[in-house]
Design an enzyme around this catalytic site. Structure first.
Site, mmCIF file in Angstrom:
data_model
loop_
_atom_site.group_PDB
_atom_site.id
_atom_site.type_symbol
_atom_site.label_atom_id
_atom_site.label_comp_id
_atom_site.label_asym_id
_atom_site.label_seq_id
_atom_site.Cartn_x
_atom_site.Cartn_y
_atom_site.Cartn_z
ATOM 1 N N ASP A 182 0.706 -1.162 0.000
ATOM 2 C CA ASP A 182 -0.144 0.015 0.041
ATOM 3 C C ASP A 182 0.823 1.180 -0.016
ATOM 4 O O ASP A 182 0.642 2.165 -0.789
ATOM 5 C CB ASP A 182 -1.037 -0.052 1.163
ATOM 6 N N ASP A 228 -5.525 3.436 13.076
ATOM 7 C CA ASP A 228 -4.372 3.779 12.782
ATOM 8 C C ASP A 228 -4.353 5.310 11.967
ATOM 9 O O ASP A 228 -3.477 6.262 12.393
ATOM 10 C CB ASP A 228 -3.282 3.009 12.096
HETATM 11 N N1 ARG Z 1 -6.225 -3.271 16.382
HETATM 12 C C1 ARG Z 1 -5.015 -3.093 16.751
HETATM 13 C C2 ARG Z 1 -4.961 -1.537 17.209
HETATM 14 O O1 ARG Z 1 -5.846 -0.829 16.693
HETATM 15 C C3 ARG Z 1 -3.917 -3.390 15.979
HETATM 16 C C4 ARG Z 1 -3.710 -2.585 14.523
HETATM 17 C C5 ARG Z 1 -2.700 -3.140 13.827
HETATM 18 N N2 ARG Z 1 -2.450 -2.370 12.659
HETATM 19 C C6 ARG Z 1 -2.292 -2.994 11.293
HETATM 20 N N3 ARG Z 1 -2.139 -2.122 10.470
HETATM 21 N N4 ARG Z 1 -2.334 -4.081 11.014
HETATM 22 O O2 ARG Z 1 -4.141 -1.086 17.867
#
Ligand code: ARG
Length: 412
Positions: A23, A132
């Site tokens: 990505d 994120d």
């Molecule tokens: N659900 C977890 C959080 O929000 C993990 C996120 C993992 N991010 C990823 N891009 N795989 O902190």
């Protein structure tokens, strides 16, 4: 999308949070093609591991004007992971905030690089469904409200297949498939642990296949004890060997992980309203939080301990929700820091296949007083004090109870 509609009409340079994956590699080219900007790819090493030379080459091959790799591992350990440790931070009582802790570190470096390169905006490769994006954008806006923010993945709406096709068409080289997990899972890793999403894990009823695990593969069967020493709330030594924060976290993770302990399998509430099934490997963070909170049981006065326990979930929630840089989080940090003044001492952890648990603790600052606690002859507790205390303690209830069995005469 035109530059004007993105609100960053005045920029020629965009700093992109670059992971080296599909990505963000596609995002490099997309920003160049769609927005006519120069892209500075910024990779922040928070302990995820990987081949940085290959990553740099990939960013440049995708069209980046330059690629900067920043080693933020020590910062991640001392300023972020250890701050979370003081708060025993577990989101929803379970998840030690792995990804949530790295986003503010990365954001800080994105902003610094944006300044250095005179960029008008920062970009990230997050989708619109996750936490994120929230963490990056809220952090960047807290640190640099003047910068634009671009989220190419959220804008283009390409499927994984379409992204792969875009990469092929534009000769964007892709990372060799990782041994464990391959392309099947979305993985985010740093010093504090590893998050695994997607693939079969999207069915919460499906047990995680063994191949999702990397940090908690059982390798050792001989039980062993590990003594973690703390000073003012922070771990400073393992088995009396002093280690700086990053090395200490890595060492605890390695030892505890080799017993196959530190896994989480949970359904979690994302900030954006979606429930998601998450699998985590957090041997180091979970062991350190367990040891740390056990030492607090020995050293924190009761009211302070109880109030801290009430505030800890709030701290975790704020950080999970992207509010690392916020006034309440800052104020709670002060509380947490102040609470740690006497949290010094040692905790014994027992490691066995599939298990890790506390078997002992000691502290020069312990509030545990053997002469008060003991039932043997050395007892110094003044038993006669108890009688009056208990009578007054129960007086209100006693009065109330008597009123229940004997109703007032003039009633009815
Ligand atoms: N659900 C977890 C959080 O929000 C993990 C996120 C993992 N991010 C990823 N891009 N795989 O902190």
């Amino acid at each position: 999308m035109s530059r004007a509609s993105s609100g960053i009409a005045n920029t020629d340079v965009v700093v992109l949070a670059y992971s080296g994956g599909l990505d963000t590699s596609v995002a490099v080219r997309w920003l160049i093609e769609e927005m006519s900007v120069d892209v500075v790819a910024v990779a922040v090493d928070v302990g995820q591991g990987g081949d940085w030379d290959a990553l740099r080459a990939r960013a440049l091959a995708a069209g980046a004007a330059s690629c900067v790799v920043i080693d933020a591992k020590d910062e991640m350990a001392s300023d972020y992971a250890f701050t979370a440790l003081k708060a025993n931070a577990l989101y929803e009582g379970k998840y030690p905030l792995v990804s949530a802790l790295s986003r503010p570190v990365i954001s800080k470096h994105l902003v610094a690089q944006a300044r250095e390169h005179g960029a008008g905006a920062v970009a990230h490769g997050c989708t619109g469904k996750g936490n994120d994006q929230v963490r990056f954008e809220v952090s960047v806006r807290a640190l640099a409200p003047d910068l634009g923010i671009i989220a190419p993945v959220r804008v283009w709406g390409m499927t994984r297949e379409q992204s792969l096709e875009y990469a092929r068409q534009h000769d964007i080289p892709l990372a060799p498939k990782k041994a464990a997990g391959g392309d099947l899972y979305s993985i985010d890793q740093n010093l504090w642990g590893r998050a695994i999403e997607c693939g079969v894990l999207e069915d919460p009823w499906q047990a995680p296949p063994q191949d999702v695990y990397e940090l908690t593969v059982p390798m050792v069967t001989e039980p062993r004890e590990v003594v973690i020493s703390f000073e003012k709330g922070l771990p400073v030594a393992i088995d009396a060997k002093e280690l700086p924060p990053r090395e200490l976290i890595e060492e605890v993770s390695r030892i505890v992980g080799s017993y196959g302990w530190g896994r989480l399998d949970m359904v979690e509430n994302r900030r954006v309203g979606i429930k998601s099934r998450e699998v985590y490997e957090c041997p180091g963070s979970l062991a350190l939080i367990m040891a740390h909170s056990d030492l607090e049981d020995l050293t924190l006065e009761r009211d302070l301990a109880h109030e801290k326990a009430r505030l800890e979930p709030r701290w975790a929630e704020l950080v999970y929700d992207g509010l690392w840089f916020s006034p309440l989080k800052e104020a709670l940090d002060s509380f947490m820091a102040s609470s740690q003044r006497h949290v010094s001492g040692d905790v014994r952890l027992m490691c066995e296949p599939g298990r890790c648990y506390v078997v002992g603790r000691r502290s020069p600052e312990a509030l545990y007083d053997w002469e008060l606690a003991t039932y043997d002859a050395a007892d110094s507790f003044r038993h006669s004090d108890a009688e009056g205390f208990v009578r007054l303690w129960g007086l209100g209830v006693e009065t109330w109870a008597a009123r229940q069995v004997r109703p007032a005469r003039d009633e009815g």
